[in-house]
Design a protein around this motif. Structure first.
Motif, short mmCIF file in Angstrom:
data_model
loop_
_atom_site.label_atom_id
_atom_site.label_comp_id
_atom_site.label_asym_id
_atom_site.label_seq_id
_atom_site.Cartn_x
_atom_site.Cartn_y
_atom_site.Cartn_z
N ALA A 14 79.08 49.05 37.53
CA ALA A 14 79.84 49.39 36.32
C ALA A 14 81.10 48.55 36.19
N LYS A 15 81.77 48.32 37.31
CA LYS A 15 82.99 47.50 37.29
C LYS A 15 82.65 46.04 37.00
N LYS A 16 81.59 45.54 37.62
CA LYS A 16 81.24 44.13 37.45
C LYS A 16 80.78 43.83 36.03
N TYR A 17 79.97 44.72 35.46
CA TYR A 17 79.39 44.45 34.16
C TYR A 17 80.04 45.24 33.03
N LYS A 18 81.17 45.91 33.36
CA LYS A 18 82.02 46.57 32.36
C LYS A 18 81.24 47.58 31.51
N TRP A 19 80.54 48.47 32.20
CA TRP A 19 79.80 49.52 31.51
C TRP A 19 80.76 50.55 30.91
N SER A 20 80.37 51.11 29.80
CA SER A 20 81.15 52.18 29.16
C SER A 20 80.20 53.06 28.37
N ASN A 21 80.73 54.15 27.83
CA ASN A 21 79.94 55.05 26.96
C ASN A 21 78.72 55.60 27.70
N TRP A 22 78.93 56.12 28.89
CA TRP A 22 77.85 56.59 29.75
C TRP A 22 77.03 57.70 29.09
N LYS A 23 77.71 58.67 28.49
CA LYS A 23 77.00 59.81 27.92
C LYS A 23 76.03 59.37 26.83
N GLU A 24 76.47 58.51 25.94
CA GLU A 24 75.63 58.05 24.85
C GLU A 24 74.45 57.22 25.38
N LYS A 25 74.70 56.35 26.35
CA LYS A 25 73.64 55.47 26.84
C LYS A 25 72.59 56.22 27.66
N LEU A 26 72.98 57.33 28.30
CA LEU A 26 72.05 58.05 29.16
C LEU A 26 71.42 59.26 28.49
N THR A 27 72.10 59.85 27.51
CA THR A 27 71.58 61.08 26.90
C THR A 27 71.54 61.04 25.38
N GLY A 28 72.05 59.99 24.77
CA GLY A 28 72.18 59.95 23.32
C GLY A 28 70.85 59.84 22.59
N ASN A 29 70.91 60.07 21.29
CA ASN A 29 69.73 59.95 20.45
C ASN A 29 69.44 58.49 20.12
N ILE A 30 68.19 58.22 19.75
CA ILE A 30 67.75 56.89 19.36
C ILE A 30 67.41 56.93 17.87
N THR A 31 68.00 56.04 17.13
CA THR A 31 67.77 56.00 15.68
C THR A 31 66.92 54.78 15.35
N PRO A 32 65.69 55.00 14.87
CA PRO A 32 64.84 53.86 14.49
C PRO A 32 65.44 53.13 13.30
N PRO A 33 65.19 51.85 13.15
CA PRO A 33 65.65 51.13 11.96
C PRO A 33 64.98 51.68 10.71
N GLN A 34 65.62 51.53 9.56
CA GLN A 34 65.12 52.11 8.32
C GLN A 34 63.75 51.57 7.93
N ASP A 35 63.45 50.36 8.34
CA ASP A 35 62.17 49.76 7.97
C ASP A 35 61.11 49.93 9.05
N VAL A 36 61.27 50.93 9.94
CA VAL A 36 60.33 51.09 11.05
C VAL A 36 58.93 51.41 10.56
N ASP A 37 58.78 52.20 9.48
CA ASP A 37 57.46 52.51 8.95
C ASP A 37 56.77 51.26 8.44
N LYS A 38 57.56 50.40 7.81
CA LYS A 38 57.02 49.14 7.30
C LYS A 38 56.54 48.26 8.45
N ILE A 39 57.33 48.25 9.54
CA ILE A 39 56.96 47.45 10.70
C ILE A 39 55.62 47.95 11.27
N SER A 40 55.47 49.28 11.38
CA SER A 40 54.25 49.85 11.93
C SER A 40 53.04 49.50 11.08
#
Length: 319
Positions: A288-314
């Protein structure tokens, strides 16, 4: 784009990940046939019939044993890459990292850091703390053969496991559940549970599963916090390679011509849990110190939002 989110740019329907998993499992079973045939050829019919892992591992010469055990991983890793590129239309780079290219410096740093720590602890225990628990097992020619097999084959084994759990399934579960905590926990539990067939479990009991699942959780945290698998790839390779070269025992999955042989009576002690509750948190702090990690809660437990055009991509990538 973040590591899991970039999966929405390719074919990411979950049935594709189920098929891919079945394909790799099937091929890995097929590639175990050479090992079984070699055991039968050496007179290990009773070992094959019993299905006892420890008995199977005791039949062949250790270097041949290691090579044949690693062979399925060496074959299945390129097969996984082929499946991802052809069936998901995803590049190996995008499976590996959110960066534009694989950061091999990260792989090397993680490998050297954990390899150095593992080697230092092994020599400390064998030479200073518990010398009565070890035999000097070094033989030059068998060790050199082990070294070549290990350097070539073991990173293929560990990389396949990382690409399946911290890559393929991490992204697949992420697209399915649209959060980060579910893929982190699921891949860790599945990764740990697959080690239930290791001979160590027979000797130490199911308490050792805390180590395996905890290691999977640690590697998953590395991947999510660093937005890529490079650190987990380096760590896993160092862990298995250094262990295979330095320490073996009659009751472990890796029985090799290592420098030392552990002759102590196997027992589930505090040393099994120290990495999970002390060493791994310290490593996370270093990374974490070497690579300057932050925002642990969001990166480990947060929600994932697909891009708006994800249906089109599929729709445009469906088969």
């Amino acid at each position: 784009m973040k590591y899991i989110e970039q999966v929405f740019k390719v074919r990411h329907e979950f049935w594709r990940y189920l098929l891919g998993s079945i394909f790799i499992i099937f091929m890995s079973q097929i590639m175990q046939i050479p090992f079984v045939l070699a055991v039968l050829w050496k007179g290990g019919t009773s070992a094959v019939q019993s299905g006892d892992t420890a008995s199977l591992l005791s039949v062949l010469e250790p270097n041949l044993n290691l090579f044949l055990l690693m062979l399925p991983f060496a074959v299945c890793l390129p097969l996984l890459f082929m499946w991802v590129t052809k069936f998901h239309k995803q590049s190996v780079v995008a499976l590996t990292t959110a960066r534009k290219k694989i950061d091999w410096k990260r792989v090397l740093f993680s490998f050297v850091l954990w390899g150095g720590i593992t080697a230092a602890l092994a020599f400390l225990d064998a030479l200073v703390l518990s010398p009565e628990d070890y035999e000097y097992n070094f033989k030059l020619v068998p060790f050199l053969i082990l070294f070549v097999i290990g350097v070539v084959m073991i990173p293929l084994q560990t990389s396949l496991e990382e690409y399946i759990f911290r890559g393929y399934l991490m992204q697949g579960f992420g697209a399915l559940f649209l959060n980060r905590w579910a893929p982190l926990l699921l891949t860790s539990v599945i990764f740990g549970s697959l080690h239930v067939f290791n001979p160590e479990v027979d000797k130490l009991g199911y308490g050792i599963m805390i180590y395996y699942i905890g290691t999977g959780l640690f590697l998953g945290i590395l991947t999510l916090m660093d937005e890529g698998m490079e650190l987990s790839i380096g760590f896993h390779a160092a862990n298995n390679l250094v262990t295979a070269l330095l320490v073996t025992a009659n009751w472990t999955a890796f029985q090799t011509h290592s420098v030392f042989k552990d002759i102590s009576e196997p027992a589930l002690g505090w040393d099994v849990y120290v990495p999970i509750f002390i060493v791994f948190p310290i490593l996370l702090f270093i990374f974490a110190k070497k690579y300057k990690w932050s925002n642990w809660k969001e990166k480990l437990t947060g929600n994932i939002t697909p891009p708006q055009d994800v249906d089109k991509i599929s729709e445009t990538t469906s088969v």
